[in-house]
Write a protein that holds these residues in place. Structure first.
Motif: not given
Length: 212
Positions: A102-128
């Protein structure tokens, strides 16, 4: 409970500090914030007093407020605490295949969210980034430790945002490291997780000499 103008200013200014839009070491005035938030100086003064009491600001009468920088000792303490809490959580569920999956699945879903964020958006990337690590501790089934870790979340976010604003290319390293951490969690390898997490935090936050 009424949400006052002072509450709104407090929330807005604190968010600016956590995302490093107001960087450590910067002096700000009541007037500047009153104009920015479109309020009088009275709620700004109340908000500043709360922020100073929490250690985010240092007030200087007739001069303004200094945004307190992130100290080296504070940074090391936060990183040490994170290593202890996250490795404890993985150790607590390493023998439970369902919890691990369950945790591995949650982490991979979170990682997908990381990848969707503009790398220059420091605030949102830090939140994720903070969310990814909070998932790990929450999985450890210790509510007290999870609550304590959440209390570190603001410092965690601010440290990561500061690092990303200084060097946006660090996002690529975080993505790589988080993918490895998710894989190690899936393998239920608590020892490897502890080593990888310590190396990840030391590298991302510029403490390659080790955590103490």
């Amino acid at each position: 409970m009424t949400y006052s103008s002072a509450d709104r200013v407090y929330d807005e200014v604190k968010e600016l500090i956590l995302t490093c839009e107001l960087p450590g070491g910067e002096m700000i005035s009541e007037g500047d914030i009153a104009t920015r938030c479109e309020v009088s100086r009275t709620p700004v003064r109340e908000a500043f007093l709360r922020l100073a009491a929490e250690g985010w600001m240092r007030l200087y009468p007739k001069r303004g407020a200094l945004v307190v920088p992130i100290g080296e000792r504070e940074a090391r303490d936060v990183l040490d605490a994170r290593v202890l809490l996250e490795t404890h959580a993985i150790g607590a569920i390493a023998q439970d295949p369902t919890a691990i999956a369950n945790l591995a699945g949650q982490l991979r879903t979170s990682l997908d969210g990381h990848r969707a964020v503009d790398a220059t958006d420091a605030a949102e990337f830090a939140r994720l980034d903070a969310e990814f690590h909070q998932l790990i501790v929450a999985a450890g089934r210790n509510g007290l430790l999870a609550d304590f870790y959440t209390s570190l979340g603001e410092r965690h976010r601010r440290m990561t945002a500061a690092r990303l604003r200084h060097d946006p290319t660090v996002t690529a390293q975080i993505l790589t490291d988080h993918a490895e951490l998710a894989d190690v969690v899936a393998a239920a390898d608590a020892d490897r997780f502890a080593d990888l997490l310590a190396a990840h935090l030391a590298s991302v936050h510029g403490t390659e000499g080790g955590l103490s």
